[in-house]
Design a protein around this motif. Structure first.
Motif, PDB file in Angstrom:
ATOM      1  N   TYR A 149       0.838  -1.205   0.000  1.00 45.67           N
ATOM      2  CA  TYR A 149       0.000   0.000   0.000  1.00 45.67           C
ATOM      3  C   TYR A 149       0.875   1.258   0.000  1.00 45.67           C
ATOM      4  CZ  TYR A 149      -2.781   3.744   2.188  1.00 45.67           C
ATOM      5  OH  TYR A 149      -3.380   4.943   2.499  1.00 45.67           O
ATOM      6  N   VAL A 150       1.887   1.285   0.862  1.00 47.15           N
ATOM      7  CA  VAL A 150       2.767   2.448   0.963  1.00 47.15           C
ATOM      8  C   VAL A 150       3.448   2.722  -0.370  1.00 47.15           C
ATOM      9  CG1 VAL A 150       4.878   3.349   2.036  1.00 47.15           C
ATOM     10  CG2 VAL A 150       3.138   2.237   3.443  1.00 47.15           C
ATOM     11  N   ARG A 151       3.946   1.683  -0.999  1.00 47.09           N
ATOM     12  CA  ARG A 151       4.638   1.873  -2.280  1.00 47.09           C
ATOM     13  C   ARG A 151       3.699   2.423  -3.345  1.00 47.09           C
ATOM     14  NH1 ARG A 151       7.580  -3.561  -0.554  1.00 47.09           N
ATOM     15  NH2 ARG A 151       9.539  -2.644   0.201  1.00 47.09           N
ATOM     16  N   GLY A 152       2.457   1.981  -3.326  1.00 42.39           N
ATOM     17  CA  GLY A 152       1.483   2.540  -4.256  1.00 42.39           C
ATOM     18  C   GLY A 152       1.206   4.002  -3.980  1.00 42.39           C
ATOM     19  N   GLN A 153       1.111   4.365  -2.706  1.00 40.71           N
ATOM     20  CA  GLN A 153       0.898   5.769  -2.344  1.00 40.71           C
ATOM     21  C   GLN A 153       2.086   6.629  -2.748  1.00 40.71           C
ATOM     22  OE1 GLN A 153      -1.973   7.233  -0.974  1.00 40.71           O
ATOM     23  NE2 GLN A 153      -2.784   5.242  -1.584  1.00 40.71           N
TER      24      GLN A 153
END
Length: 404
Positions: A149-153
């Motif tokens: 999720y963090v990498r997508g954000q």
């Protein structure tokens, strides 16, 4: 996390400065290396009861004997934050547990007033390399999902910052103003991870207060925000603006060329953050992961709710909503573990999240939010009370999940 680093944090932070570090001598080894290290913080000193520790769990008991609120950090190589305990008021003791698997030289720091680089202390960790303390498999899996999720954000942050920077540099300032809140949303959702980079985080997200009245360069989003919404002399000292005379005087440096260069640097820094987190060797400490939901809520609770974060633009509600987004995402990953051990607590957290979300959403306007100046003092107090209640519930999550 407040100057930026006095408003925060439950997790990780740091301030990039160019001045020499203040060093205070440490005492000799602790008796066995296995006990907790006592840390005494004052307004001018940081005293550790031991200069060495052994690999495994290193425990710090931090007592604030000063007159200012303080923080305590442990750093690995490249100024990477391994752990932090913060918001330790005068006369209060805080505890930090850090899982140290590798022997070597580390740094610690007390930060009286929660600003600056802190009073640094070296710590030598000896012993054999150890596996990190056993962490339940479901926590490992949840952490891995969260990092996806963090990498997508962060992909979204780089893309949106590219658009924002282009508007700033082209002189389309109305477009830049309209994009400011949305661009910061991607950052605010993942601050627990961003804050583990003690150089990049302040370079991207520092506030004027972090410059110690201009002793350090003012950089990042809020420097550009000040250019887009230049403060007027009449706003100096206004409650909710937190604009000082030195802040106002420093606007003379906000020339078009200087801000264009700052915009380029901002894009460079957010891209570096994304690239660091995407490295296969990047890990997010499990202690930080399970404390993340409360850390993000406390981003609002400590001083954001007072209007200090986005003091020039008053786009604070964008940040509030983004912090709640990130916190809810973390809780969704942890929910099966919480529900299995304390379903009543999980139900309470769910209800409190909805109350906070409803409290923020009442100020929606189109695709964004009203200026925070439109929110009255009683309304801010009501929102603050809801956030504090949620924070209290989230504070129970780490021990519940990790069984400590």
């Amino acid at each position: 996390m407040k100057p930026k680093f006095s408003r925060r944090r439950c997790l990780v932070a740091g301030v990039l400065v160019s001045t020499p570090l203040a060093l205070v001598a440490c005492t000799s080894k602790s008796d066995s290396g296995s006990g907790a290290i006592a840390v005494t913080s004052t307004d001018s000193e940081c005293h550790l009861s031991a200069a060495t520790a052994s690999t495994g769990q290193v425990v710090f008991n931090v007592t604030n004997n000063g007159s200012k609120v303080t923080e305590f950090y442990m750093y690995a190589k490249n100024n990477r934050v391994l752990g932090e305990v913060e918001n330790i008021g005068p006369g209060v003791t805080g505890k930090l547990v850090v899982d140290v698997s590798d022997p070597g030289e580390y740094d610690t720091a007390c930060k009286p007033g929660m600003v600056g680089n802190g009073i640094r202390q070296g710590l030598t960790v000896s012993g054999s390399q150890k596996a990190k303390s056993d962490v339940p498999a479901d926590v490992e899996q949840a952490n891995a999902r969260y990092l996806d999720y963090v990498r997508g954000q962060l992909d979204g942050l780089v893309a949106q910052t590219t658009t924002f920077v282009a508007a700033v540099k082209s002189g389309d300032l109305n477009a830049a103003r309209n994009q400011f809140g949305l661009t910061r949303t991607f950052y605010e959702r993942v601050e627990p991870v961003a804050e583990s980079f003690a150089d990049l985080d302040p370079a991207i997200d520092m506030r004027w207060d972090d410059t110690e009245d201009g002793k350090q360069p003012f950089t990042g989003f809020h420097r550009i925000e000040r250019f887009l919404w230049p403060p007027a002399p009449a706003r100096v000292g206004d409650k909710g603006d937190d604009i000082t005379k030195s802040d106002l005087d420093n606007t003379k440096t906000d020339t078009k060329d200087a801000i264009s260069a700052e915009a380029d640097t901002l894009l460079k820094n957010v891209t570096a953050l994304r690239d660091e987190v995407k490295k296969s060797e990047f890990t997010f400490e499990h202690q930080s992961f399970v404390k993340g939901p409360q850390a993000l809520v406390d981003e609002i609770a400590r001083t954001k709710v007072g209007g200090e974060e986005d003091r020039y633009s008053h786009t604070d509600l964008w940040d509030f909503a983004a912090n709640i987004d990130g916190s809810e995402t973390l809780i969704a990953d942890l929910q099966p573990m919480i529900s299995a051990k304390n379903p009543t607590l999980m139900d309470k957290i769910t209800s409190q999240f909805q109350a906070v979300r409803d409290g923020i959403n009442q100020y929606r306007q189109g695709d964004g939010y009203l200026a925070y100046t439109a929110v009255t003092a009683p309304q801010r107090k009501d929102l603050s009370d809801k956030i504090d209640a949620l924070s209290a519930s989230l504070s129970q999550v780490p021990d519940l999940v990790l069984g400590q």
